[in-house]
Design a protein around this motif. Structure first.
Motif, short mmCIF file in Angstrom:
data_model
loop_
_atom_site.label_atom_id
_atom_site.label_comp_id
_atom_site.label_asym_id
_atom_site.label_seq_id
_atom_site.Cartn_x
_atom_site.Cartn_y
_atom_site.Cartn_z
N ARG A 13 54.42 47.55 61.78
CA ARG A 13 55.02 48.88 61.59
C ARG A 13 56.25 48.95 62.49
N ARG A 14 57.40 49.27 61.90
CA ARG A 14 58.64 49.33 62.68
C ARG A 14 59.33 50.67 62.44
N GLU A 15 59.95 51.16 63.48
CA GLU A 15 60.80 52.35 63.37
C GLU A 15 62.24 51.88 63.52
N GLY A 16 63.02 52.07 62.46
CA GLY A 16 64.40 51.61 62.48
C GLY A 16 65.38 52.74 62.26
N PRO A 17 66.63 52.41 62.10
CA PRO A 17 67.67 53.44 61.93
C PRO A 17 67.51 54.26 60.65
N HIS A 18 66.74 53.73 59.69
CA HIS A 18 66.55 54.44 58.43
C HIS A 18 65.13 54.98 58.29
N GLY A 19 64.38 54.98 59.37
CA GLY A 19 63.03 55.50 59.34
C GLY A 19 61.99 54.40 59.51
N GLU A 20 60.77 54.73 59.15
CA GLU A 20 59.66 53.81 59.34
C GLU A 20 59.51 52.87 58.16
N VAL A 21 59.25 51.61 58.46
CA VAL A 21 58.94 50.62 57.43
C VAL A 21 57.67 49.90 57.85
N VAL A 22 56.77 49.73 56.89
CA VAL A 22 55.44 49.19 57.17
C VAL A 22 55.14 48.04 56.21
N LEU A 23 54.57 46.99 56.76
CA LEU A 23 54.00 45.90 55.94
C LEU A 23 52.50 45.97 56.08
N ARG A 24 51.82 46.02 54.94
CA ARG A 24 50.36 46.06 55.00
C ARG A 24 49.76 45.13 53.95
N ARG A 25 48.52 44.74 54.22
CA ARG A 25 47.77 43.90 53.29
C ARG A 25 46.68 44.75 52.64
N HIS A 26 46.61 44.67 51.30
CA HIS A 26 45.58 45.40 50.56
C HIS A 26 44.91 44.39 49.64
N GLY A 27 43.77 43.90 50.07
CA GLY A 27 43.13 42.81 49.32
C GLY A 27 44.00 41.58 49.41
N ARG A 28 44.39 41.03 48.27
CA ARG A 28 45.25 39.85 48.27
C ARG A 28 46.74 40.21 48.21
N LEU A 29 47.04 41.49 48.17
CA LEU A 29 48.43 41.92 48.02
C LEU A 29 49.06 42.26 49.36
N LEU A 30 50.36 41.98 49.47
CA LEU A 30 51.18 42.48 50.57
C LEU A 30 52.04 43.61 50.03
N GLN A 31 52.15 44.69 50.80
CA GLN A 31 52.84 45.89 50.34
C GLN A 31 53.87 46.33 51.38
N ILE A 32 55.01 46.82 50.90
CA ILE A 32 56.03 47.40 51.77
C ILE A 32 56.07 48.90 51.52
N ILE A 33 55.98 49.66 52.62
CA ILE A 33 55.99 51.12 52.57
C ILE A 33 57.17 51.59 53.42
N ALA A 34 58.01 52.46 52.87
CA ALA A 34 59.16 52.98 53.61
C ALA A 34 59.04 54.49 53.73
N ASN A 35 59.00 54.97 54.97
CA ASN A 35 58.89 56.41 55.22
C ASN A 35 57.74 57.04 54.43
N GLY A 36 56.62 56.32 54.40
CA GLY A 36 55.42 56.81 53.74
C GLY A 36 55.40 56.66 52.24
N CYS A 37 56.46 56.11 51.65
CA CYS A 37 56.54 55.96 50.19
C CYS A 37 56.39 54.48 49.82
N PHE A 38 55.47 54.21 48.91
CA PHE A 38 55.27 52.84 48.44
C PHE A 38 56.53 52.34 47.75
N LEU A 39 57.00 51.16 48.15
CA LEU A 39 58.18 50.58 47.53
C LEU A 39 57.84 49.45 46.58
N MET A 40 57.05 48.48 47.05
CA MET A 40 56.78 47.30 46.23
C MET A 40 55.63 46.51 46.82
N ASP A 41 55.09 45.59 46.00
CA ASP A 41 54.06 44.69 46.50
C ASP A 41 54.20 43.34 45.82
N THR A 42 53.29 42.45 46.13
CA THR A 42 53.35 41.08 45.62
C THR A 42 52.48 40.87 44.40
#
Length: 225
Positions: A13-42
């Motif tokens: 979990r990182r706080e950057g100049p454009h807000g928070e960005v999170v990398l998380r694992r959900h089962g076998r998937l990796l997901q990117i979340i930006a400012n609490g909004c789901f962006l994409m996964d694998t």
């Protein structure tokens, strides 16, 4: 392997100049979340691959075309471009340092390590809107995949890319006959009209077939020669 519906595990979990960005694992998937909004996964990558393939197909037989990929994401577009020997220079613009780190030496490196080792590939850590507005470089193709497309931007300022001024900047960053390809989470007839109004030709939309729901699409336009 079935997808797990357990609670996602936050890997970073990182706080950057454009807000928070999170990398998380959900089962076998990796997901990117930006400012609490789901962006994409694998989970898939078909639409990201279409983004690259449709742009290349529109360039016909142009030798070693250069491509600018806007948004590194989980790396599908970069990896797919690097798999094709037809592409020449491959430049990726990504403004989130965390996402770049996750690819270079983090969990996403499994998807992109081979591409990043390719001599044709380079990542620029900068904002895409700023880059296309200011760059003097030109490309044969711009493959843009930021936020959720023209009709739904998560980050303030990204909608400027799809404005008349933003599309004019994209056209300036393209060589004559170059292709603009824009990923979107849903079709946007309004954006098609914007492409025509900005002077692009051969405007069309390609859909990703889905079993149900609204398909992802790629909007395409060609800068006049």
């Amino acid at each position: 392997m079935p997808i797990s519906y357990d609670t996602p595990e936050v890997l970073d979990r990182r706080e950057g100049p454009h807000g928070e960005v999170v990398l998380r694992r959900h089962g076998r998937l990796l997901q990117i979340i930006a400012n609490g909004c789901f962006l994409m996964d694998t989970s898939d990558g078909r639409s990201e691959r279409l983004l690259v393939d449709a742009a290349l197909a529109a360039l016909d037989d142009r030798p070693a075309p250069s491509v600018l990929i806007g948004g590194l994401g989980v790396g599908f577009s970069l990896a797919h471009a690097a798999e094709n020997p037809r592409w020449g220079r491959i430049t990726v613009v990504e403004r989130e340092a965390a996402i770049i780190d996750w690819h270079r030496d983090g969990p996403l490196s499994a998807l992109s390590a081979r591409a990043l080792a390719d001599a044709r590939a380079k990542i620029l850590e900068t904002d895409l809107v700023t880059y296309v507005n200011e760059t003097s470089d030109t490309y044969d193709a711009l493959c843009l995949d930021i936020d959720n497309g023209p009709g739904w931007t998560v980050t303030e300022g990204n909608d400027g890319l799809y404005s008349p001024a933003g599309l004019a900047s994209c056209a300036r960053a393209l060589r004559p006959g170059g292709v603009l390809a824009v990923w979107s989470a849903q079709p946007s007839p309004e954006f098609e009209s914007s492409l025509w109004n900005a002077g692009f030709q051969q405007v069309r939309t390609e859909e990703i077939p889905v079993a149900r729901g609204v398909p992802d699409v790629v909007h395409l336009g060609v800068r006049p020669g």
